[in-house]
Design an enzyme around this catalytic site. Structure first.
Site, short mmCIF file in Angstrom:
data_model
loop_
_atom_site.label_atom_id
_atom_site.label_comp_id
_atom_site.label_asym_id
_atom_site.label_seq_id
_atom_site.Cartn_x
_atom_site.Cartn_y
_atom_site.Cartn_z
N LYS A 106 0.84 -1.10 0.12
CA LYS A 106 -0.10 0.08 -0.11
C LYS A 106 0.81 1.23 0.05
O LYS A 106 1.87 1.07 0.58
CB LYS A 106 -0.85 -0.13 1.21
CG LYS A 106 -2.14 1.00 1.11
CD LYS A 106 -3.20 0.35 0.43
CE LYS A 106 -4.39 1.09 0.22
NZ LYS A 106 -5.63 0.56 -0.23
N ASN A 221 -15.69 6.54 -5.63
CA ASN A 221 -15.57 5.26 -6.74
C ASN A 221 -16.33 4.04 -6.14
O ASN A 221 -17.34 3.72 -6.68
CB ASN A 221 -13.96 4.95 -6.94
CG ASN A 221 -13.96 3.59 -7.65
OD1 ASN A 221 -14.13 2.61 -7.05
ND2 ASN A 221 -13.79 3.81 -8.96
N SER A 348 -8.22 -5.80 -10.76
CA SER A 348 -6.75 -5.19 -10.78
C SER A 348 -5.72 -6.35 -11.19
O SER A 348 -4.83 -6.42 -12.09
CB SER A 348 -6.09 -4.48 -9.52
OG SER A 348 -6.41 -3.28 -9.38
N1 LIG Z 1 -11.19 2.35 -5.31
C1 LIG Z 1 -10.84 1.22 -5.21
O1 LIG Z 1 -10.79 0.46 -5.84
C2 LIG Z 1 -10.88 0.79 -3.55
C3 LIG Z 1 -11.32 1.57 -2.39
N2 LIG Z 1 -11.44 0.92 -1.35
C4 LIG Z 1 -11.78 1.58 -0.06
O2 LIG Z 1 -13.20 2.24 -0.25
C5 LIG Z 1 -13.13 3.55 0.43
C6 LIG Z 1 -13.58 4.63 -0.54
O3 LIG Z 1 -12.44 4.69 -1.47
P1 LIG Z 1 -12.83 5.12 -2.91
O4 LIG Z 1 -14.34 5.36 -3.19
O5 LIG Z 1 -12.16 4.61 -3.96
O6 LIG Z 1 -12.44 6.85 -2.67
P2 LIG Z 1 -12.87 8.11 -3.33
O7 LIG Z 1 -11.89 9.04 -3.25
O8 LIG Z 1 -13.48 8.02 -4.68
O9 LIG Z 1 -14.22 8.63 -2.39
C7 LIG Z 1 -14.17 8.84 -1.26
C8 LIG Z 1 -15.61 9.47 -0.59
O10 LIG Z 1 -15.55 9.09 0.74
C9 LIG Z 1 -15.77 10.47 1.20
N3 LIG Z 1 -15.24 11.04 2.41
C10 LIG Z 1 -14.13 11.41 2.42
N4 LIG Z 1 -13.69 11.69 3.82
C11 LIG Z 1 -14.89 11.58 4.36
C12 LIG Z 1 -15.49 11.92 5.74
N5 LIG Z 1 -14.24 12.23 6.84
N6 LIG Z 1 -16.51 11.55 6.10
C13 LIG Z 1 -17.41 10.95 5.34
N7 LIG Z 1 -17.18 10.92 3.71
C14 LIG Z 1 -15.81 11.23 3.60
C15 LIG Z 1 -15.65 11.40 0.02
O11 LIG Z 1 -16.23 12.74 0.13
C16 LIG Z 1 -15.82 10.57 -1.22
O12 LIG Z 1 -17.44 10.65 -1.42
C17 LIG Z 1 -11.59 3.62 1.19
O13 LIG Z 1 -11.62 3.17 2.39
C18 LIG Z 1 -10.72 2.83 0.27
O14 LIG Z 1 -9.52 2.49 0.72
C19 LIG Z 1 -11.49 -0.49 -0.87
C20 LIG Z 1 -11.17 -1.49 -2.15
C21 LIG Z 1 -10.76 -0.85 -3.62
O1 LIG Z 2 -6.48 -2.48 -6.90
C1 LIG Z 2 -5.74 -2.67 -6.31
O2 LIG Z 2 -4.69 -3.56 -6.63
C2 LIG Z 2 -5.71 -2.78 -4.82
C3 LIG Z 2 -6.99 -1.91 -4.38
C4 LIG Z 2 -6.67 -1.60 -2.99
O3 LIG Z 2 -5.86 -0.67 -2.75
C5 LIG Z 2 -7.51 -2.01 -1.84
O4 LIG Z 2 -8.37 -3.08 -2.13
O5 LIG Z 2 -7.87 -1.56 -0.66
#
Ligand SMILES: NC(=O)C1=CN([C@@H]2O[C@H](COP(=O)(O)OP(=O)(O)OC[C@H]3O[C@@H](n4cnc5c(N)ncnc54)[C@H](O)[C@@H]3O)[C@@H](O)[C@H]2O)C=CC1
Ligand SMILES: O=C(O)CCC(=O)C(=O)O
Length: 414
Positions: A106, A221, A348
């Site tokens: 990470k 996302n 991925s």
């Molecule tokens: N993008 C991916 O492929 C993956 C993401 N995740 C996890 O999913 C979660 C979200 O990731 P993404 O959707 O990719 O991120 P992103 O950056 O696309 O979206 C994050 C969302 O969380 C909100 N947010 C940020 N700080 C906040 C707070 N203090 N309180 C409430 N909402 C808040 C933002 O406004 C946004 O709507 C994270 O924990 C990430 O590690 C897990 C596996 C894979």
């Molecule tokens: O797509 C990847 O390789 C990693 C995604 C990721 O960081 C997660 O699952 O928290």
């Protein structure tokens, strides 16, 4: 006594318990209790106003006994070394649960891309890759998107690595745009994986998804695609939120409208006047609650007020150890992060395989392969939990850690 909100130490405790239950001794725990390698970097970036700002970044490699390490890069003002370490350990568990030939890695950079221009984010992304280029690579450690990073950032990072490497290296990073070797379906994969485990969990609880009331924290996302998929399956998404605030409509929100209006950082609630707080959102009357934003959102402080009968962790680390126990005592089915959010790393992996073979699959092929992985993983963890009478998090850790422990033993590391 104050609750332990330290993600790193609370992860260590569950890893220890999982290894004990699997019959490993203290030396295996000693190997797996923290990353094998941790790189801290300082990245000078020319800002648009002519000044230079130095950013701090990290890359952790938990364990590479099974194969190269794999995991996203987070751009966030609150990211820390300890958080990145914990996130790399969870990646080992995720890869074990969905049976991918990887260990966990990470990365993170302390910054707020919402306050930076596109040019500044590009220079930071390229600078980060220059700083870690000796440490990573398509057969060593493969980055991907995470909070506040996206396909465009992956494209800049891939381009920078290809320049250093002196040939095109699409397999260096995943989550790229399709024209640069990205996989069909990677952008929606995390949410698609979460949707599959929600359907499996609902079956176990005899809950019909059609008409089920859903609350999702986070509209980035993971959260926004998830809202769309569940809405299309006939569920009623009654609450969503972002870092700014939360929206609630007991009749169901207009998800297509919200998707159309959200910005690239997953913010949409700033456009509305009648918002509620993130805390109020988590406590709404609903059937399924999905934290899909950040860590430590369900704690001992609010776990008794959660009304959902199923909690599915799309985010990494949204529920503390104490809250996990409280939810279990209350009979709430918790599907843990290392299982629920494994769809992203699974696709991925598919992207990396396609890059390595130079032959690309259709969206249908990707979706079918993802479906199989997620259903098998859910069943494996659920059966482990029910047969051993333990909670789903401990069961997921047992399933997830086993392969890395075995590979480490065969290599003679322990
Ligand atoms: N993008 C991916 O492929 C993956 C993401 N995740 C996890 O999913 C979660 C979200 O990731 P993404 O959707 O990719 O991120 P992103 O950056 O696309 O979206 C994050 C969302 O969380 C909100 N947010 C940020 N700080 C906040 C707070 N203090 N309180 C409430 N909402 C808040 C933002 O406004 C946004 O709507 C994270 O924990 C990430 O590690 C897990 C596996 C894979
Ligand atoms: O797509 C990847 O390789 C990693 C995604 C990721 O960081 C997660 O699952 O928290």
């Amino acid at each position: 006594m104050a609750e332990n909100l330290n993600l790193f130490t609370s992860t260590q405790e569950v890893i220890r318990e999982a290894l004990n239950k699997l019959g490993y001794d203290e030396s295996m725990y000693d190997l797996l209790k923290e990353p094998l390698r941790m790189l801290n970097v300082r990245i000078p970036v020319k800002m648009d106003d002519g000044t230079t700002k130095v950013f701090t970044g990290f890359r952790a490699q938990h364990n590479d006994a099974v194969g190269p390490t794999k995991g996203g890069v987070r751009f966030h003002p609150m990211v820390s070394e300890e958080e990145v370490k914990a996130l790399s350990m969870w990646m080992t568990l995720k890869c074990g649960i969905v049976d991918l030939p990887y260990g966990g890695g990470k990365g993170g950079v302390i910054c707020d891309p919402r306050q930076m221009s596109m040019g500044e984010v590009e220079r930071l992304s390229r600078g980060y890759v220059r700083s870690i280029s000796q440490f990573v690579g398509p057969t060593k450690d493969i980055p991907a998107p995470d909070v506040f990073t996206n396909a465009q950032i992956m494209a800049w990072m891939m381009d920078e690595y290809s320049r250093i490497d002196e040939f095109n290296s699409p397999g260096f990073i995943t989550g790229k745009p399709i024209v640069l070797g990205g996989s069909q379906g990677r952008d929606r994969a995390t949410a698609e994986g979460v949707t599959i485990v929600i359907q499996e969990a609902a079956k176990k609880r005899g809950l019909n998804i059609e008409g089920a009331r859903i609350v999702i924290q986070g509209f980035g996302n993971a959260g926004s695609f998830l809202a769309k998929f569940l809405h299309d399956l006939g569920a009623k998404v009654i609450g969503i939120s972002d870092a700014h605030g939360a929206l609630h409509d007991p009749e169901g929100l207009d998800i297509d409208y919200l998707l159309d209006r959200r910005d690239s950082f997953g913010t949409v609630t700033n456009l509305f006047e009648n918002t509620i707080s993130n805390r109020e959102l988590l406590e709404l009357e609903c059937d399924i609650l999905v934290p899909a934003a950040i860590e430590n959102q369900i704690t001992a402080d609010n776990a008794y007020d959660i009304k959902a009968s199923i909690v599915v962790e799309a985010a990494n680390g949204p529920t503390t150890a104490e809250a996990t126990k409280i939810l279990a005592e209350r009979g709430i089915l918790l599907v843990p992060d290392v299982l629920a959010s494994a769809g992203g790393v699974t696709v991925s992996y598919f992207e990396w395989v396609q890059n390595n073979q130079g032959y690309y699959w259709t969206e249908e092929e990707v979706r079918e392969k993802l479906y199989r992985k997620m259903v098998d993983a859910f069943e494996n963890v659920y059966t482990t939990a029910t047969t051993r009478n333990i909670n789903m998090r401990l069961a997921a850790y047992m399933v997830g850690v086993r392969r890395t422990a075995e590979a480490s033993r065969f290599r003679g590391w322990v």
